[in-house]
Design an enzyme around this catalytic site. Sequence first.
Site, PDB file in Angstrom:
ATOM      1  N   SER A 232      36.307  44.496  40.372  1.00 45.35           N
ATOM      2  CA  SER A 232      36.090  44.685  39.208  1.00 45.35           C
ATOM      3  C   SER A 232      34.653  44.936  38.298  1.00 45.35           C
ATOM      4  O   SER A 232      34.053  45.208  38.472  1.00 45.35           O
ATOM      5  CB  SER A 232      37.297  44.663  38.189  1.00 45.35           C
ATOM      6  OG  SER A 232      37.429  43.273  37.465  1.00 45.35           O
ATOM      7  N   ASP A 257      32.765  39.718  44.418  1.00 46.81           N
ATOM      8  CA  ASP A 257      31.588  41.533  44.798  1.00 46.81           C
ATOM      9  C   ASP A 257      30.976  41.571  43.943  1.00 46.81           C
ATOM     10  O   ASP A 257      29.992  42.309  43.435  1.00 46.81           O
ATOM     11  CB  ASP A 257      32.747  42.856  45.094  1.00 46.81           C
ATOM     12  CG  ASP A 257      31.560  43.366  45.362  1.00 46.81           C
ATOM     13  OD1 ASP A 257      30.736  43.355  46.129  1.00 46.81           O
ATOM     14  OD2 ASP A 257      32.257  44.558  45.105  1.00 46.81           O
ATOM     15  N   GLU A 262      23.964  40.464  37.118  1.00 45.84           N
ATOM     16  CA  GLU A 262      23.496  41.221  39.079  1.00 45.84           C
ATOM     17  C   GLU A 262      21.821  40.633  38.870  1.00 45.84           C
ATOM     18  O   GLU A 262      21.573  41.559  38.335  1.00 45.84           O
ATOM     19  CB  GLU A 262      24.328  41.427  39.285  1.00 45.84           C
ATOM     20  CG  GLU A 262      26.321  41.274  39.360  1.00 45.84           C
ATOM     21  CD  GLU A 262      26.945  42.802  39.737  1.00 45.84           C
ATOM     22  OE1 GLU A 262      26.296  43.144  39.935  1.00 45.84           O
ATOM     23  OE2 GLU A 262      27.800  42.887  39.569  1.00 45.84           O
ATOM     24  N   HIS A 285      28.248  43.737  45.339  1.00 47.02           N
ATOM     25  CA  HIS A 285      28.573  45.057  44.358  1.00 47.02           C
ATOM     26  C   HIS A 285      28.772  46.143  45.391  1.00 47.02           C
ATOM     27  O   HIS A 285      28.046  47.070  45.328  1.00 47.02           O
ATOM     28  CB  HIS A 285      28.239  45.238  42.996  1.00 47.02           C
ATOM     29  CG  HIS A 285      28.752  45.609  42.514  1.00 47.02           C
ATOM     30  ND1 HIS A 285      28.360  45.849  40.379  1.00 47.02           N
ATOM     31  CD2 HIS A 285      29.831  46.280  41.827  1.00 47.02           C
ATOM     32  CE1 HIS A 285      28.877  46.558  40.038  1.00 47.02           C
ATOM     33  NE2 HIS A 285      29.896  46.855  41.200  1.00 47.02           N
ATOM     34  N   GLY A 288      32.205  49.209  46.194  1.00 39.34           N
ATOM     35  CA  GLY A 288      32.523  51.140  46.415  1.00 39.34           C
ATOM     36  C   GLY A 288      30.882  52.057  47.040  1.00 39.34           C
ATOM     37  O   GLY A 288      30.917  53.281  47.543  1.00 39.34           O
TER      38      GLY A 288
HETATM   39  P1  NAI Z   1      41.202  53.088  36.396  1.00 37.41           P
HETATM   40  O1  NAI Z   1      40.812  53.340  34.801  1.00 37.41           O
HETATM   41  O2  NAI Z   1      41.071  54.003  37.233  1.00 37.41           O
HETATM   42  O3  NAI Z   1      42.723  51.768  36.036  1.00 37.41           O
HETATM   43  C1  NAI Z   1      41.631  50.998  35.249  1.00 37.41           C
HETATM   44  C2  NAI Z   1      43.266  50.062  35.140  1.00 37.41           C
HETATM   45  O4  NAI Z   1      43.611  48.853  34.617  1.00 37.41           O
HETATM   46  C3  NAI Z   1      44.292  51.466  33.870  1.00 37.41           C
HETATM   47  O5  NAI Z   1      45.878  51.268  34.948  1.00 37.41           O
HETATM   48  C4  NAI Z   1      44.329  50.318  33.416  1.00 37.41           C
HETATM   49  O6  NAI Z   1      45.324  50.814  32.229  1.00 37.41           O
HETATM   50  C5  NAI Z   1      44.529  49.095  33.329  1.00 37.41           C
HETATM   51  N1  NAI Z   1      43.975  48.314  32.137  1.00 37.41           N
HETATM   52  C6  NAI Z   1      43.134  47.836  31.926  1.00 37.41           C
HETATM   53  N2  NAI Z   1      42.987  46.835  30.655  1.00 37.41           N
HETATM   54  C7  NAI Z   1      44.138  46.082  31.531  1.00 37.41           C
HETATM   55  C8  NAI Z   1      44.234  44.926  30.945  1.00 37.41           C
HETATM   56  N3  NAI Z   1      43.503  44.255  29.999  1.00 37.41           N
HETATM   57  N4  NAI Z   1      44.614  43.767  31.721  1.00 37.41           N
HETATM   58  C9  NAI Z   1      45.791  44.634  32.988  1.00 37.41           C
HETATM   59  N5  NAI Z   1      45.642  46.334  32.826  1.00 37.41           N
HETATM   60  C10 NAI Z   1      44.440  46.939  32.522  1.00 37.41           C
HETATM   61  O7  NAI Z   1      40.233  52.110  37.286  1.00 37.41           O
HETATM   62  P2  NAI Z   1      39.721  52.147  38.485  1.00 37.41           P
HETATM   63  O8  NAI Z   1      38.757  53.202  38.960  1.00 37.41           O
HETATM   64  O9  NAI Z   1      40.723  51.759  39.581  1.00 37.41           O
HETATM   65  O10 NAI Z   1      38.628  50.846  38.706  1.00 37.41           O
HETATM   66  C11 NAI Z   1      39.061  49.648  38.229  1.00 37.41           C
HETATM   67  C12 NAI Z   1      38.322  48.968  38.431  1.00 37.41           C
HETATM   68  O11 NAI Z   1      36.872  48.610  39.419  1.00 37.41           O
HETATM   69  C13 NAI Z   1      36.948  49.100  37.199  1.00 37.41           C
HETATM   70  O12 NAI Z   1      36.284  47.486  36.190  1.00 37.41           O
HETATM   71  C14 NAI Z   1      35.241  49.681  38.089  1.00 37.41           C
HETATM   72  O13 NAI Z   1      34.360  49.608  37.133  1.00 37.41           O
HETATM   73  C15 NAI Z   1      35.445  49.019  39.300  1.00 37.41           C
HETATM   74  N6  NAI Z   1      34.466  49.517  40.185  1.00 37.41           N
HETATM   75  C16 NAI Z   1      34.310  48.422  40.977  1.00 37.41           C
HETATM   76  C17 NAI Z   1      33.737  49.538  42.323  1.00 37.41           C
HETATM   77  C18 NAI Z   1      32.615  48.374  42.958  1.00 37.41           C
HETATM   78  O14 NAI Z   1      31.886  48.884  43.414  1.00 37.41           O
HETATM   79  N7  NAI Z   1      32.812  47.003  42.789  1.00 37.41           N
HETATM   80  C19 NAI Z   1      33.073  50.454  42.424  1.00 37.41           C
HETATM   81  C20 NAI Z   1      34.652  51.254  42.130  1.00 37.41           C
HETATM   82  C21 NAI Z   1      35.014  50.635  40.363  1.00 37.41           C
END
Ligand code: NAI
Length: 414
Positions: A232, A257, A262, A285, A288
């Site tokens: 994340s 990741d 970074e 990283h 995605g």
């Molecule tokens: P999203 O916004 O769809 O889902 C995030 C979820 O986390 C939401 O349901 C929200 O209510 C919940 N949330 C927020 N604060 C919270 C807390 N304190 N405790 C528990 N749940 C909480 O986001 P998505 O698209 O699923 O992305 C998730 C993460 O993945 C983001 O940080 C994003 O930056 C990261 N990411 C990483 C990538 C990579 O290359 N490693 C690529 C794409 C996204």
Amino acid sequence: MKKSYRILLLENIHPVAQEQLQLQGFQVDRRLDSPASEELRGLLRGYDLLGIRSKTEIRAPLLEEARHLLGIGCFCIGTNQVDLTPAKELGIPVFNAPYSNTRSVAELVIAELVALSRQLGDRNLQAHQGGWLKSADGAREVRGKTLGIVGYGHIGTQVSILAEAMGLKVIYFDIVKKLPLGNAAPCAHLQDLLSRSDFVTLHVPETPQTKDMMSEREFRKMKKGSFLLNLSRGTVVVIGDLVRALKEKHLAGCAIDVFPVEPSSNKEKFVSPLQGLPNVILTPHVGGSTEEAQSAIGLEVAESFTRFLKTGSTSASVNFPHVDLPLTPNADRIVNVHRNEPGVLGEINSLVSKNGANILAQQLSTDSKVGYLIMEVERAEAEALSTDIGKLSRSIRTRLISHLDQQSAATWAT
Ligand code: NAI
């Protein structure tokens, strides 16, 4: 007369974006590089919209000079490279593609669940170095194990579905009440999830609440011999505490990741206290980063551009009030961005009366700085009314979208 907008795509944006935009009748130039700011300044004079990825910085002074731009597309997830508020105040919506790589991240999580469970990283490294460690000790199937998902959003829910298909039991924790998919079950508290999971995977955004969310206290709550995955944000895990939990063999491994700091490019050296520890998978990283995701990003932003140009829709914008008015057949639409100050709507309404126009449909959305209005009127009055509204001292940007320009957007939308 159909209007042909000119669009510049920089930084080797996936060619599918150019193809799609050209199919919609726009003129599109695509470059592989990110021109230096002097060159970019000159270049932008010839274009109505700009597409970038993460390298090209669009700061307030450049925006001032390129105030004629109708919109900016970030063909990526992040939008820090653009000064969003100054862009909004100049009437320039900024679009991105936040969810096009969801599936890519979810697939990598699934791969890593198995890899951690079978110590694949270590076996692979040893075999490359001439070692032969044929043993079943500590190697387990993932079937029947419990996966705890923290953050049940776009990625978390995809992981949930894929993991259940592989026979894992899924539990999740989210601060927002979320509909459980399949047989997944919510946990009321993070601590509850941690104490029940064989694998904990983090899918939360970077917020003040998620900063250092996983520290020594949380690692202690996790089952002995369990695994942590973080794809994340780097700020969510206290790396020093994770290293300790691994060295004490409380955790049996992890897949990370994203990191608090970074390297800024592929040329910079990557250093982490996690390096060299057993059963620790480190990736740069790339959760995605797949070709499919790049293509999906190209399509997503190209569609946002098209809908914006042909209907005025800003529903995919990150810095603008959201307006998405359904099309009325044969109506012309006036889109107007104005400073959100008392009396401005009164002025617009008196111009509507003065021009004898009949409003067929309209939608307005405002924030503290700007208002964004889409108004549909009959063709006869549209041009004069649009010109009058554009002349108001508080109008920032006014555009007339002829019903002829809307047709293929309507096709795309269905
Ligand atoms: P999203 O916004 O769809 O889902 C995030 C979820 O986390 C939401 O349901 C929200 O209510 C919940 N949330 C927020 N604060 C919270 C807390 N304190 N405790 C528990 N749940 C909480 O986001 P998505 O698209 O699923 O992305 C998730 C993460 O993945 C983001 O940080 C994003 O930056 C990261 N990411 C990483 C990538 C990579 O290359 N490693 C690529 C794409 C996204």
